[in-house]
Design a protein around this motif. Structure first.
Motif, PDB file in Angstrom:
ATOM      1  N   LEU A 175       0.871  -1.302  -0.106  1.00 55.44           N
ATOM      2  CA  LEU A 175      -0.064   0.100  -0.084  1.00 55.44           C
ATOM      3  C   LEU A 175       0.905   1.202  -0.093  1.00 55.44           C
ATOM      4  N   ARG A 176       1.815   1.256   1.040  1.00 56.09           N
ATOM      5  CA  ARG A 176       2.734   2.465   0.953  1.00 56.09           C
ATOM      6  C   ARG A 176       3.715   2.688  -0.495  1.00 56.09           C
ATOM      7  N   SER A 177       3.731   1.506  -1.167  1.00 59.03           N
ATOM      8  CA  SER A 177       4.575   1.956  -2.230  1.00 59.03           C
ATOM      9  C   SER A 177       3.706   2.435  -3.415  1.00 59.03           C
ATOM     10  N   LEU A 178       2.620   2.336  -3.279  1.00 62.37           N
ATOM     11  CA  LEU A 178       1.781   2.888  -4.438  1.00 62.37           C
ATOM     12  C   LEU A 178       1.750   4.513  -4.453  1.00 62.37           C
ATOM     13  N   LYS A 179       1.533   5.074  -5.648  1.00 57.19           N
ATOM     14  CA  LYS A 179       2.081   6.441  -5.890  1.00 57.19           C
ATOM     15  C   LYS A 179       0.494   6.666  -6.766  1.00 57.19           C
ATOM     16  N   ALA A 180       0.032   7.928  -6.593  1.00 56.73           N
ATOM     17  CA  ALA A 180      -0.962   8.528  -7.358  1.00 56.73           C
ATOM     18  C   ALA A 180      -0.428   8.287  -9.108  1.00 56.73           C
ATOM     19  N   GLY A 181      -1.295   8.022  -9.803  1.00 57.43           N
ATOM     20  CA  GLY A 181      -1.193   7.754 -11.184  1.00 57.43           C
ATOM     21  C   GLY A 181      -0.602   6.250 -11.401  1.00 57.43           C
ATOM     22  N   ASP A 182      -0.096   5.509 -10.582  1.00 57.83           N
ATOM     23  CA  ASP A 182       0.284   4.238 -10.762  1.00 57.83           C
ATOM     24  C   ASP A 182      -0.847   3.226 -11.305  1.00 57.83           C
ATOM     25  N   GLU A 183      -0.570   2.519 -12.489  1.00 56.31           N
ATOM     26  CA  GLU A 183      -1.357   1.726 -12.878  1.00 56.31           C
ATOM     27  C   GLU A 183      -1.174   0.253 -12.436  1.00 56.31           C
ATOM     28  N   VAL A 184      -2.185  -0.554 -11.854  1.00 57.45           N
ATOM     29  CA  VAL A 184      -2.056  -1.649 -11.004  1.00 57.45           C
ATOM     30  C   VAL A 184      -3.142  -2.764 -11.440  1.00 57.45           C
ATOM     31  N   LEU A 185      -2.824  -3.993 -11.034  1.00 56.65           N
ATOM     32  CA  LEU A 185      -3.728  -5.104 -11.551  1.00 56.65           C
ATOM     33  C   LEU A 185      -3.847  -5.640  -9.948  1.00 56.65           C
ATOM     34  N   LEU A 186      -5.250  -5.730  -9.423  1.00 52.95           N
ATOM     35  CA  LEU A 186      -5.681  -6.008  -8.269  1.00 52.95           C
ATOM     36  C   LEU A 186      -6.225  -7.502  -8.159  1.00 52.95           C
ATOM     37  N   SER A 187      -5.871  -8.168  -7.694  1.00 56.41           N
ATOM     38  CA  SER A 187      -6.299  -9.580  -7.069  1.00 56.41           C
ATOM     39  C   SER A 187      -6.884  -9.868  -5.897  1.00 56.41           C
ATOM     40  N   GLY A 188      -7.762 -10.685  -5.400  1.00 51.01           N
ATOM     41  CA  GLY A 188      -8.240 -11.007  -4.120  1.00 51.01           C
ATOM     42  C   GLY A 188      -9.463 -10.699  -3.852  1.00 51.01           C
ATOM     43  N   THR A 189      -9.790 -10.381  -2.608  1.00 49.14           N
ATOM     44  CA  THR A 189     -11.076 -10.236  -1.957  1.00 49.14           C
ATOM     45  C   THR A 189     -11.638  -8.740  -1.950  1.00 49.14           C
ATOM     46  N   ILE A 190     -12.624  -8.148  -2.259  1.00 47.28           N
ATOM     47  CA  ILE A 190     -13.078  -6.939  -2.198  1.00 47.28           C
ATOM     48  C   ILE A 190     -14.515  -7.043  -2.180  1.00 47.28           C
ATOM     49  N   PRO A 202     -29.327  -3.861  -5.618  1.00 47.83           N
ATOM     50  CA  PRO A 202     -28.073  -3.528  -6.141  1.00 47.83           C
ATOM     51  C   PRO A 202     -27.135  -2.960  -5.076  1.00 47.83           C
ATOM     52  N   GLU A 203     -27.653  -2.439  -4.058  1.00 45.67           N
ATOM     53  CA  GLU A 203     -26.729  -1.586  -3.144  1.00 45.67           C
ATOM     54  C   GLU A 203     -26.297  -2.533  -2.160  1.00 45.67           C
ATOM     55  N   ALA A 204     -26.605  -3.667  -2.113  1.00 39.95           N
ATOM     56  CA  ALA A 204     -26.389  -4.706  -1.060  1.00 39.95           C
ATOM     57  C   ALA A 204     -24.876  -4.882  -1.038  1.00 39.95           C
ATOM     58  N   ILE A 205     -24.242  -5.328  -0.017  1.00 38.31           N
ATOM     59  CA  ILE A 205     -22.740  -5.600   0.134  1.00 38.31           C
ATOM     60  C   ILE A 205     -22.459  -6.836  -0.407  1.00 38.31           C
ATOM     61  N   VAL A 206     -21.575  -7.044  -1.446  1.00 41.47           N
ATOM     62  CA  VAL A 206     -21.175  -8.345  -2.056  1.00 41.47           C
ATOM     63  C   VAL A 206     -19.794  -8.438  -2.039  1.00 41.47           C
ATOM     64  N   ARG A 207     -19.498  -9.704  -1.773  1.00 39.42           N
ATOM     65  CA  ARG A 207     -18.117  -9.917  -1.783  1.00 39.42           C
ATOM     66  C   ARG A 207     -17.426 -10.537  -3.135  1.00 39.42           C
ATOM     67  N   LEU A 208     -16.642  -9.739  -3.560  1.00 40.99           N
ATOM     68  CA  LEU A 208     -16.119 -10.158  -4.826  1.00 40.99           C
ATOM     69  C   LEU A 208     -14.681 -10.908  -4.603  1.00 40.99           C
ATOM     70  N   GLN A 209     -14.651 -11.814  -5.578  1.00 44.94           N
ATOM     71  CA  GLN A 209     -12.882 -12.322  -5.981  1.00 44.94           C
ATOM     72  C   GLN A 209     -12.647 -11.693  -7.085  1.00 44.94           C
ATOM     73  N   VAL A 210     -11.703 -11.011  -7.164  1.00 38.57           N
ATOM     74  CA  VAL A 210     -11.238 -10.276  -8.416  1.00 38.57           C
ATOM     75  C   VAL A 210      -9.895 -10.896  -8.861  1.00 38.57           C
ATOM     76  N   ARG A 211      -9.557 -10.950  -9.959  1.00 42.92           N
ATOM     77  CA  ARG A 211      -8.331 -11.485 -10.697  1.00 42.92           C
ATOM     78  C   ARG A 211      -7.839 -10.386 -11.619  1.00 42.92           C
ATOM     79  N   ASP A 212      -6.690  -9.641 -11.387  1.00 42.11           N
ATOM     80  CA  ASP A 212      -6.095  -8.811 -12.327  1.00 42.11           C
ATOM     81  C   ASP A 212      -6.879  -7.754 -12.719  1.00 42.11           C
TER      82      ASP A 212
END
Lengths: 175, 281
Positions: A13-28, A147-157
């Motif tokens: 998290l601390r390594s991220l800088k505004a403008g960086d483009e990233v691919l996020l995996s995991g749970t949101i 559609p405003e319910a809280i949903v757990r998503l597994q995301v990949r990249d």
């Protein structure tokens, strides 16, 4: 492009800088207007949240219904500004990341800096494309909100851009 | 005299919902490709490409172009010689329900603006114009609320300068900034009464945005050209991260107004400007 996972590791998290483009995996977790209102009301009453948000990432998203043979329908980001009134309270409660579209209020930017969190931008208006990065979707709270319910998503990249980093630096010009 | 049944109207509206949400308007697609061709900023190019790819994915997978499937506005041009068998309003709402159910489109509408409550897909907002002839032209415009929230109306003095009016329109876009899914399509309504100006601004979004608006008077055509340049000069760009294109297009509708006033309405549309039209005979 940098790959990161959610829940976010502090070092990443601390390594991220505004403008960086990233691919996020995991749970949101999805959460938008009415879920934010309820979560902050629960925090104010000191009652238990239906989802433990400490260390987690929320996605400002209200997906369409789920067509047959798909994991999720169209699921792009909604306008983040509407969540600004609730965001400082959620950050104080331990939330570490947010995904949405558009700018944030000065108060939210200050809270992001204070609590060392991060705000990501997802491709705005690209809900059909973003659905391809979602591996599973499981409703976990507030089903009455539709559609405003809280949903757990597994995301990949999931492709994201760092909008505001943990130092409070924004990709947008100062408002 | 032609007779059109309520069932035909429902069926047409249902098809129009699916078409609008699954197939990006051709004129909008053309403007996006043009924006990509003239873009030099690498990130803006990637974002425009993602928007174009999104439309292709939506069409291929039968997914809504955007999850905000809007509060649909339905425009009806009802030929005064046409005869509708059944209830027109109910037929339209039934068509919306059928289309939104078939497409698994989002339940985004709450019955009461203050009490809110559990969202559903109805009702759509219906605008009916009586026109000559016996045809019924149906248009579904399911505009999302991220950009609908950026709508502005200002009642100018009749003596206001063109510069003041242009500044108001450009400022509306500046205020929307990165929030409402730029690059935008801007609909401008000039004249009429307050509510007529808002309706004209929204109807302007139904015009072809890729071809020149040949029916528009010369002074208004010049105005739309100037506005497009000024809005692009804001350099908001795709997703608000900078770039050459901020306005995919500006379209104007104008009408007579009162000697004491000059209503100006601005309807901001995100890049996912969706609508579909069918004429029943």
């Amino acid at each position: 492009m940098k790959r990161i996972t959610a829940p976010l590791q502090e070092k990443a998290l601390r390594s991220l800088k505004a403008g960086d483009e990233v691919l996020l995996s995991g749970t949101i977790f999805t959460a938008r207007d009415q879920a934010h209102k309820r979560l902050t009301q629960s925090l104010a009453r000191r009652s238990k949240l239906p989802v433990a948000l400490a260390g987690q990432v929320v996605y400002y998203c209200g997906p369409t219904g789920t067509p047959e043979h798909t994991v999720i329908g169209s699921c792009g980001p909604t306008t983040s500004r509407r969540m600004d009134a609730f965001t400082p309270a959620l950050l104080a409660a331990g939330l570490k990341g947010m995904i949405g579209k558009g700018n944030r209020s000065p108060q939210t930017i200050a809270a992001i800096k204070k609590h060392k969190a991060v705000y990501f931008l997802a491709y705005a208006g690209c809900g059909a494309l973003l659905a391809q990065f979602i591996r599973s979707a499981l409703p976990v709270a507030y089903p009455d909100l539709g559609p405003e319910a809280i949903v757990r998503l597994q995301v990949r990249d999931l492709p994201l851009i760092v909008g505001i980093d943990c130092r409070g630096k924004s990709v947008y010009p100062v408002i | 005299m032609s007779t059109i049944t309520a069932a035909r109207i429902s069926e047409a509206i249902s098809e129009l919902c699916l078409q609008a949400h699954w197939h990006l308007r051709r004129d909008v697609a053309r403007c996006l490709k043009k924006a990509l061709r003239r873009e030099t900023n690498a990130r803006a190019r990637r974002l425009l490409q993602a928007i174009i790819d999104n439309a292709a994915t939506a069409q291929r997978r039968k997914l809504a172009i955007c999850q905000d499937t809007g509060l649909p506005a339905v425009f009806v041009e009802l030929g005064q010689q046409a005869r509708i068998r059944g209830d027109l309003n109910r037929a339209i709402q039934a068509g919306i329900r059928a289309g939104y159910t078939k497409g698994s489109f989002r339940h985004s509408i709450v019955k009461d603006p203050l009490l809110r409550g559990e969202p559903g897909v109805l009702p759509a907002v219906i605008h009916i114009d009586i026109v000559p002839g016996s045809r019924v032209k149906l248009t579904v415009l399911p505009k999302g609320f991220g950009c609908e929230n950026k709508t502005q109306l200002k009642m100018f003095l009749p003596t206001a300068s063109l510069q003041e009016i242009e500044a108001f329109i450009v400022d509306t876009v500046r205020a929307a900034g990165p929030d409402a899914c730029p690059p935008y399509v801007i609909g401008v309504g000039l004249g009429g009464t307050a509510e007529a100006a808002c309706l004209m601004a929204k109807k302007a979004l139904l015009k072809d945005i890729a071809a020149p608006d040949k029916k528009l008077a010369g002074h208004l055509s010049a105005l739309s050209g100037r506005l497009e340049k000024k809005i692009d000069a804001l350099k908001i760009g795709p997703m608000g991260l900078g770039g050459r294109t901020t306005a995919l297009a500006v379209r104007i509708e104008a009408g007579p107004t009162h000697i004491a006033g000059l209503p100006v309405a601005v309807s901001v549309s995100c890049h996912a400007l969706r609508s579909a039209t069918k004429t029943l005979v």
